[in-house]
Design a protein around this motif. Structure first.
Motif, mmCIF file in Angstrom:
data_model
loop_
_atom_site.group_PDB
_atom_site.id
_atom_site.type_symbol
_atom_site.label_atom_id
_atom_site.label_comp_id
_atom_site.label_asym_id
_atom_site.label_seq_id
_atom_site.Cartn_x
_atom_site.Cartn_y
_atom_site.Cartn_z
ATOM 1 N N ILE A 322 0.837 -1.207 0.000
ATOM 2 C CA ILE A 322 0.000 0.000 0.000
ATOM 3 C C ILE A 322 0.870 1.255 0.000
ATOM 4 C CG2 ILE A 322 -1.640 1.346 1.378
ATOM 5 C CD1 ILE A 322 -2.841 -1.366 2.260
ATOM 6 N N ILE A 323 1.876 1.314 0.870
ATOM 7 C CA ILE A 323 2.681 2.542 0.931
ATOM 8 C C ILE A 323 3.595 2.678 -0.277
ATOM 9 C CG2 ILE A 323 2.647 2.611 3.453
ATOM 10 C CD1 ILE A 323 5.561 1.673 3.401
ATOM 11 N N ALA A 324 3.924 1.547 -0.925
ATOM 12 C CA ALA A 324 4.755 1.603 -2.130
ATOM 13 C C ALA A 324 3.907 1.844 -3.374
ATOM 14 C CB ALA A 324 5.553 0.319 -2.289
ATOM 15 N N HIS A 325 2.593 1.985 -3.163
ATOM 16 C CA HIS A 325 1.641 2.193 -4.267
ATOM 17 C C HIS A 325 1.739 1.069 -5.286
ATOM 18 C CE1 HIS A 325 -1.318 5.255 -4.895
ATOM 19 N NE2 HIS A 325 -1.181 5.131 -6.208
ATOM 20 N N ASP A 326 1.896 -0.133 -4.777
ATOM 21 C CA ASP A 326 1.958 -1.340 -5.599
ATOM 22 C C ASP A 326 0.525 -1.798 -5.867
ATOM 23 O OD1 ASP A 326 2.192 -3.858 -6.673
ATOM 24 O OD2 ASP A 326 3.651 -4.574 -5.207
ATOM 25 N N GLU A 327 0.132 -1.850 -7.136
ATOM 26 C CA GLU A 327 -1.252 -2.161 -7.466
ATOM 27 C C GLU A 327 -1.635 -3.617 -7.195
ATOM 28 O OE1 GLU A 327 -2.310 -0.823 -11.323
ATOM 29 O OE2 GLU A 327 -2.026 1.301 -10.816
ATOM 30 N N SER A 328 -0.688 -4.421 -6.755
ATOM 31 C CA SER A 328 -1.012 -5.799 -6.357
ATOM 32 C C SER A 328 -1.503 -5.858 -4.904
ATOM 33 C CB SER A 328 0.219 -6.701 -6.508
ATOM 34 O OG SER A 328 1.200 -6.381 -5.536
ATOM 35 N N TYR A 329 -1.736 -4.675 -4.316
ATOM 36 C CA TYR A 329 -2.106 -4.643 -2.896
ATOM 37 C C TYR A 329 -3.386 -5.434 -2.610
ATOM 38 C CZ TYR A 329 -5.890 -1.293 -3.735
ATOM 39 O OH TYR A 329 -7.048 -0.700 -4.148
ATOM 40 N N LEU A 330 -4.351 -5.429 -3.561
ATOM 41 C CA LEU A 330 -5.593 -6.157 -3.315
ATOM 42 C C LEU A 330 -5.370 -7.664 -3.264
ATOM 43 C CD1 LEU A 330 -8.415 -4.343 -5.326
ATOM 44 C CD2 LEU A 330 -8.182 -4.586 -2.854
ATOM 45 N N GLU A 331 -4.431 -8.152 -4.064
ATOM 46 C CA GLU A 331 -4.090 -9.576 -4.010
ATOM 47 C C GLU A 331 -3.520 -9.927 -2.639
ATOM 48 O OE1 GLU A 331 -1.439 -10.517 -7.174
ATOM 49 O OE2 GLU A 331 -2.731 -9.658 -8.732
ATOM 50 N N LYS A 332 -2.731 -9.008 -2.092
ATOM 51 C CA LYS A 332 -2.136 -9.258 -0.780
ATOM 52 C C LYS A 332 -3.193 -9.185 0.326
ATOM 53 C CE LYS A 332 2.573 -7.972 -2.003
ATOM 54 N NZ LYS A 332 2.395 -8.246 -3.428
ATOM 55 N N ILE A 333 -4.172 -8.316 0.158
ATOM 56 C CA ILE A 333 -5.288 -8.274 1.105
ATOM 57 C C ILE A 333 -6.070 -9.586 1.047
ATOM 58 C CG2 ILE A 333 -7.496 -7.169 1.633
ATOM 59 C CD1 ILE A 333 -5.095 -5.508 2.474
ATOM 60 N N ASP A 334 -6.276 -10.109 -0.171
ATOM 61 C CA ASP A 334 -6.964 -11.400 -0.329
ATOM 62 C C ASP A 334 -6.203 -12.523 0.374
ATOM 63 O OD1 ASP A 334 -9.092 -10.401 -1.754
ATOM 64 O OD2 ASP A 334 -8.175 -10.757 -3.711
ATOM 65 N N LYS A 335 -4.865 -12.463 0.313
ATOM 66 C CA LYS A 335 -4.050 -13.490 0.976
ATOM 67 C C LYS A 335 -4.218 -13.424 2.490
ATOM 68 C CE LYS A 335 -0.464 -14.074 -2.557
ATOM 69 N NZ LYS A 335 0.977 -13.910 -2.880
ATOM 70 N N ILE A 336 -4.333 -12.200 3.023
ATOM 71 C CA ILE A 336 -4.587 -12.073 4.464
ATOM 72 C C ILE A 336 -5.918 -12.733 4.802
ATOM 73 C CG2 ILE A 336 -4.936 -10.503 6.404
ATOM 74 C CD1 ILE A 336 -3.340 -8.404 4.935
ATOM 75 N N MET A 337 -6.936 -12.462 3.997
ATOM 76 C CA MET A 337 -8.257 -13.038 4.251
ATOM 77 C C MET A 337 -8.224 -14.559 4.159
ATOM 78 S SD MET A 337 -10.190 -10.499 5.018
ATOM 79 C CE MET A 337 -11.841 -11.160 4.906
ATOM 80 N N ASP A 338 -7.423 -15.094 3.230
ATOM 81 C CA ASP A 338 -7.257 -16.550 3.138
ATOM 82 C C ASP A 338 -6.713 -17.108 4.455
ATOM 83 O OD1 ASP A 338 -8.122 -16.567 0.525
ATOM 84 O OD2 ASP A 338 -6.106 -16.571 -0.337
ATOM 85 N N LYS A 339 -5.734 -16.424 5.003
ATOM 86 C CA LYS A 339 -5.095 -16.909 6.225
ATOM 87 C C LYS A 339 -6.020 -16.746 7.432
ATOM 88 C CE LYS A 339 -0.334 -16.505 4.656
ATOM 89 N NZ LYS A 339 -0.710 -16.607 3.242
ATOM 90 N N VAL A 340 -6.785 -15.658 7.458
ATOM 91 C CA VAL A 340 -7.757 -15.482 8.536
ATOM 92 C C VAL A 340 -8.791 -16.611 8.501
ATOM 93 C CG1 VAL A 340 -9.646 -14.030 9.377
ATOM 94 C CG2 VAL A 340 -7.478 -12.983 8.719
ATOM 95 N N GLU A 341 -9.254 -16.930 7.303
ATOM 96 C CA GLU A 341 -10.240 -18.016 7.172
ATOM 97 C C GLU A 341 -9.644 -19.351 7.610
ATOM 98 O OE1 GLU A 341 -13.335 -19.959 3.922
ATOM 99 O OE2 GLU A 341 -11.749 -18.610 3.241
ATOM 100 N N ALA A 342 -8.384 -19.590 7.249
ATOM 101 C CA ALA A 342 -7.739 -20.854 7.622
ATOM 102 C C ALA A 342 -7.539 -20.942 9.127
ATOM 103 C CB ALA A 342 -6.396 -20.983 6.901
ATOM 104 N N ILE A 343 -7.128 -19.842 9.736
ATOM 105 C CA ILE A 343 -6.847 -19.849 11.177
ATOM 106 C C ILE A 343 -8.119 -19.952 11.998
ATOM 107 C CG2 ILE A 343 -5.996 -18.426 13.094
ATOM 108 C CD1 ILE A 343 -3.856 -17.339 11.182
ATOM 109 N N HIS A 344 -9.169 -19.240 11.581
ATOM 110 C CA HIS A 344 -10.387 -19.160 12.397
ATOM 111 C C HIS A 344 -11.572 -19.890 11.765
ATOM 112 C CE1 HIS A 344 -8.496 -16.478 15.201
ATOM 113 N NE2 HIS A 344 -8.191 -15.622 14.257
ATOM 114 N N TYR A 345 -11.278 -20.851 10.911
ATOM 115 C CA TYR A 345 -12.340 -21.624 10.258
ATOM 116 C C TYR A 345 -13.255 -22.240 11.319
ATOM 117 C CZ TYR A 345 -14.474 -25.147 7.188
ATOM 118 O OH TYR A 345 -15.349 -25.938 6.474
ATOM 119 N N GLY A 346 -14.545 -21.969 11.189
ATOM 120 C CA GLY A 346 -15.493 -22.503 12.157
ATOM 121 C C GLY A 346 -15.828 -21.560 13.279
ATOM 122 N N ASN A 347 -15.147 -20.407 13.343
ATOM 123 C CA ASN A 347 -15.397 -19.450 14.427
ATOM 124 C C ASN A 347 -15.643 -18.070 13.821
ATOM 125 O OD1 ASN A 347 -15.264 -17.676 16.648
ATOM 126 N ND2 ASN A 347 -13.912 -19.053 17.758
#
Length: 524
Positions: A322-347
């Protein structure tokens, strides 16, 4: 007043738990704490607590080890487990061993309060056990534990079961959870809770009646009807299609409402009754993640391999994009969401809390470097409301993507130089690690740029190269130590990053025109 002890190997979490709720108001007094399993055992021997709140994975002895020891020692303490380990097997073993509840980090205030109240209720029941008939009847105990004072009265449940005259011989039992599809139910409640109640009562009654002789009701709540099915052995692979789904589909068509079903584990061992109930409830609540009308616990094969370190790394990568103004930032946000889902699956609650936490973490850094201004607070308030209104994790993903797309526009409008932000980051990093060996590669990595670009950029933004800046920070710290301590010159040199005392003295003289010893004498 009830006595409680708390244990967690992370000091920050330990302190947070102590402050999370008003213990005195709950008639609970904290009498001890521990940072590992062995110390927890010692504290329990010293204090004989009524309630134990402990992490499940700790050094020397796990929380489960202590619970088993407690059971063998015939102690009366009620256990509440708190853990970052989401595998259902941990929860299953904990509950099988007699734990009152199992909470996932980060722990919400309400969840902890509810768990403590549940533990107190268990303790009070333990003290007045004579009011319950047939104490040794395992089925009656199951009703009492599952119902927990809600829905049916215990006697009513027990009588219902007896009236069914279900023979367990040659049969297996399985947990079944049926309710209005969770996302639809949320909208109905918002529209009219009274109409929602009338509809769910009608659905519950029809399903219970149509499954009579095959299943008996354990509990009715706002979300679902909880049943225990009893079917002939040999029909483990067909009972859902043969008995359950035809009834659900028939009722669904009659009330013109889509229903959701959770199927739990099945067994012929009466000791697994409570787990059959809990796994059905778990499967039903997975609709938030799976969005399937039928979820069978036997089909859930989630691999919990994502660690909190993986998650933290993804958050850091997204922030730098985000601070580097890299337009792949949304892909990286999606990766965070993937990990949140994996960690807290079921909760669901833990997943939502984790998402809001990482958004706030990134936002705080952006605000710190003045990349975002007053509009940001309004965005945060709106995000809080938006995320809470999302009925599925997929919808939550969309909400977060929209948020960051809007944030991207806000960053563009504010227009602060990304180069200035990166250099501020590096300067903060140097201030935090000045006593360590530091290479240009390390600092370039912090800035997320090449070494050549970093070197030129640092000189442009600060007017000096990074070595000169590092030296100035070290000398400032050396001055503080000379003024406030009796440390020898070589000791001060080591503390500010010089293993060679001559190099330290030369650097000091170059900046201040006196040696460290001469400077100290001038203070007298």
């Amino acid at each position: 007043m009830w006595k409680a002890v708390i244990a967690d190997d992370e000091g920050v979490i330990l302190q947070g738990l102590k402050k999370l709720i008003d213990w005195t108001n709950m008639d609970v007094r904290l009498v001890g704490e521990a940072r590992d399993g062995q110390r927890l055992k010692e504290v329990m021997e010293e204090t004989d607590p009524d309630i134990v709140i402990t992490d499940i994975m700790m050094p020397y002895r796990t929380g489960l080890d202590i619970l088993r020891w407690c059971n063998e020692a015939d102690m009366h303490a009620k256990f509440i487990f708190i853990s970052g380990y989401q595998e259902f097997t941990y929860a299953k073993e904990a509950l099988q061993s007699g734990a009152v509840d199992y909470l996932l980090k980060p722990v919400a205030r309400k969840d902890l309060e509810d768990a403590v109240r549940k533990a107190i209720q268990k303790l009070e029941e333990q003290n007045t056990i004579e009011i319950f008939k047939e104490e040794d009847d395992e089925m009656y105990q199951l009703f009492r534990e599952i119902n927990d004072g809600q829905g049916f009265e215990n006697d009513e449940l027990y009588q219902l079961f007896e009236a069914e005259e279900i023979d367990f011989e040659g049969h297996f039992f399985v947990g079944i959870c049926v309710g209005i599809r969770p996302d639809l139910a949320a909208d109905m409640i918002k529209d009219s809770f009274e109409r929602f109640n009338l509809l769910r009562f009608s659905i519950y009654n029809q399903i219970a009646q149509k499954l009579r002789g095959k299943a008996f009701v354990l509990r009715k709540d706002d979300c679902a009807l909880h049943l225990m099915g009893v079917f002939p052995c040999g029909e483990e692979d067909t009972f859902v299609e043969t008995y359950v789904m035809p009834v659900v589909q028939q009722v669904s068509a009659q009330v013109h409402t889509e229903l959701s079903v959770g199927i739990g584990m099945y067994s012929t061992d009466a000791k697994q009754l409570k787990n059959a109930y809990k796994t059905a409830k778990f499967a039903f609540e997975l609709y938030y993640f799976e969005e399937k009308p039928l979820i069978d616990f036997r089909d859930i094969h989630k691999d919990y391999t994502v660690s909190f370190e993986d998650y933290a790394k993804s958050v850091d990568e997204a922030y730098h994009a985000i601070i580097a103004h890299d337009e792949s930032y949304l892909e990286k946000i999606d990766k965070i969401m993937d990990k949140v889902e994996a960690i807290h699956y079921g909760n669901k609650n833990a997943a939502l809390s984790r998402v809001l936490y990482f958004v706030a973490e990134i936002g705080t850094k952006l605000f710190q470097y003045q990349l975002i201004e007053g509009d940001y607070n309004e965005m945060q308030e709106k995000l809080q409301k938006d995320t809470e209104s999302r009925k599925t994790f997929r919808a939550l993903r969309e909400c977060i993507r929209n948020y960051y797309q809007n944030l991207w526009i806000l960053l563009d409008n504010n227009g602060k130089s990304k180069d200035k932000v990166m250099i501020e980051q590096v300067k903060n990093y140097i201030k935090a690690h000045y006593a360590e060996d530091m290479s240009i590669k390390e600092l370039a990595d912090v800035a997320c740029v090449s070494q050549n670009y970093f070197s030129a950029l640092f000189k442009k933004e600060t007017g000096q190269n990074y070595k000169a800046y590092l030296t100035s920070i070290r000398m400032e710290e050396a001055i503080k130590l000379l003024r406030t301590t009796d440390l020898k010159t070589y000791e001060i040199g080591e503390k500010v990053g010089y293993n060679n005392v001559r190099r330290f003295v030369d650097a000091f003289k170059q900046i201040y025109n006196v040696s460290p010893m001469e400077y100290r004498k001038s203070l007298i």
